[in-house]
Enzyme design. Structure first.
Site, PDB file in Angstrom:
ATOM      1  N   LYS A  45      -2.350   2.283   1.304  1.00  0.00           N
ATOM      2  CA  LYS A  45      -1.465   1.603   0.622  1.00  0.00           C
ATOM      3  C   LYS A  45      -0.568   0.784   1.550  1.00  0.00           C
ATOM      4  O   LYS A  45      -0.053  -0.018   0.892  1.00  0.00           O
ATOM      5  CB  LYS A  45      -0.449   2.819  -0.027  1.00  0.00           C
ATOM      6  N   THR A  46      -0.314   1.859   2.732  1.00  0.00           N
ATOM      7  CA  THR A  46       0.293   0.740   3.192  1.00  0.00           C
ATOM      8  C   THR A  46       0.175  -0.729   4.665  1.00  0.00           C
ATOM      9  O   THR A  46       0.374  -1.858   4.403  1.00  0.00           O
ATOM     10  CB  THR A  46       0.916   1.597   4.778  1.00  0.00           C
ATOM     11  N   GLU A  67       5.230   0.161  -2.216  1.00  0.00           N
ATOM     12  CA  GLU A  67       4.257   1.437  -2.521  1.00  0.00           C
ATOM     13  C   GLU A  67       4.661   2.184  -3.375  1.00  0.00           C
ATOM     14  O   GLU A  67       5.329   1.985  -3.285  1.00  0.00           O
ATOM     15  CB  GLU A  67       3.949   1.979  -1.074  1.00  0.00           C
TER      16      GLU A  67
END
Length: 449
Positions: free
Chosen positions: A123-124, A167
């Site tokens: 996600k990051t 996110e």
């Protein structure tokens, strides 16, 4: 973005990476920010330097209480804060308006074109790459990131409010609060088994998130059992990388998308998992109208995220890799990247298990993943929000790693044990406080060189 009637905000758990980004957003809007966290950190120090008032004491601080008024203060809290925390009890029992972090994030982004990045892993990295591409293309965008993007040295970046990059966190089903206009799902490996008791419940949550996304606006990793625009490396993927090679420490590849094809792209983060994350960002950026030439330029200038396969060189031949991996699948991906970029180099991984429940639930899988590395040094388990589980600790995990290649060490023993390993590549890995140990190890390696 939605205007807030509140003029001050109190963030419970302000030192968290997601909470601190929201605090920065609020301060950028000109509002006063207060907060609590259990200990100082680089993030809280920076927030204080930017104007926030933060306490680390569970004793209610009169100096702060006199400055906050229930009539104009919104309390934002994270599930990482215990219900028994005195600050949490004080706000719950008072007349303060209190909302969870996920609800606040949804409120902030609901009047924008929301680009949401979901998945157990990636996600990051994906959201940071996407944000950088959009920022370099001069789009009107604000990004809330789960890590410190090295291009900006921040987890919050804003140059307009038409679009937001966020996110979509599966923990506590938080991502179901969002209203995504465009989204991706990078992976669906079971995790957070304290929240999701069965693999089926985990998959159901991701399916529910997918249902929130407008038809045709969901990008998915090609192996996932979800309908959407497939992203990957096979001929069946609508967004795919081809002719992949490694040159001078970076991937070189061509890309195919529904909007067209481009040649000779460059991307500097090692590991096929990171290249897959980059493809997700490419597909999403192209979908909102960024040209492939602009996308290529953004990828080439992306310098990474702190603690995501960060590589530093020490002396003539020692490589240090700092990474956030805390799940067996992430360790597998990390090993693939090390093996691809440093195929003949001996390695030693320093791993800090994160959470008692995750270590218990994936013990055999952790052991198998760690056994791929040449040497394994296990730090004591980092509990985060959890209480101990009897019989589950680093010694328990160490006994499951085959080959007599693993041992448990204390932080103060690391320089000696790294020196004894005589490896060219040292990896510092985990989601706890191991990142705070990296500067000392870098200094040691520089001195040894």
């Amino acid at each position: 973005m939605t205007a807030e009637k509140h003029t001050s905000f109190f963030f419970l758990g302000i030192g968290g990476i997601g909470m601190s980004a929201l605090a920065r957003y609020v301060m950028a809007k000109g509002h006063k920010v207060f907060g609590y966290d259990k200990a100082p950190s680089v993030l809280t120090d920076r927030l204080i330097s930017e104007g926030a008032s933060i306490t680390y004491s569970t004793h209610l601080d009169p100096a702060i209480l006199t400055l906050i008024d229930a009539r104009n203060t919104l309390v934002v809290w994270t599930p990482a804060i215990s219900e028994e925390n005195p600050w949490k009890r004080y706000f719950d029992q008072g007349s303060f308006a209190c909302i969870k972090r996920a609800t606040f994030l949804a409120r902030v982004t609901q009047d924008t074109q929301c680009l949401a990045v979901a998945g157990t892993h990636g996600k990051t990295t994906t959201s940071s790459i996407l944000a950088h591409i959009l920022l370099e293309a001069k789009c009107s965008v604000t990004a809330f990131l789960g890590g410190i993007a090295q291009n900006y040295q921040s987890n919050f970046v804003s140059q307009g409010t038409n679009m937001t990059v966020v996110e979509a966190d599966e923990f506590d089903r938080s991502f179901l609060q969002l209203h995504p206009d465009l989204a991706c799902i990078t992976s669906m490996d079971p995790d957070h088994l304290d929240i999701y008791p069965t693999p089926e419940s985990f998959s159901q949550a991701f399916n529910a998130f997918a249902d929130l996304v407008p038809k045709g606006q969901l990008f998915v990793q090609e192996d996932l059992p979800l309908a959407g625009v497939k992203v990957g490396f096979s001929d069946q993927a609508a967004v795919r990388a081809i002719n992949i090679g490694v040159d001078q420490g970076a991937y070189r590849f061509d890309v195919v998308t529904p909007q067209g094809a481009a040649q000779a792209l460059s991307f500097g983060m090692p590991g096929r998992h990171n290249l897959s994350n980059a493809l997700m960002a490419v597909g999403m950026a192209a979908s909102v109208g960024v040209s492939l030439a602009q996308i290529a330029a953004g990828l080439a200038t992306f310098t990474g995220i702190q603690r995501r396969f960060n590589v530093s060189k020490h002396g003539h031949d020692h490589i240090l890799i700092d990474d956030y991996a805390h799940h067996p699948t992430e360790l597998d991906a990390l090993y693939q990247g090390v093996n691809e970029f440093y195929p003949k180099a001996a390695n030693v991984i320093v791993f800090q298990p994160h959470l008692y429940s995750r270590t218990r639930d994936f013990g055999p899988e952790f052991a198998k993943s760690l056994a791929q590395f040449d040497r394994v040094l296990l730090l004591p388990l980092y509990p985060a929000r959890e209480r101990p589980i009897r019989g589950v600790d680093s010694e328990w995990l160490c006994r499951q790693i085959p080959g007599q290649k693993a041992q448990v060490v204390l932080p103060q023993q690391l320089p000696e044990m790294i020196q004894k390993a005589q490896a060219k590549v040292t990896l510092m890995v985990g989601a706890g406080d191991i990142g705070t140990m990296v500067p000392k190890i870098k200094t040691y390696l520089d001195h040894e060189a």
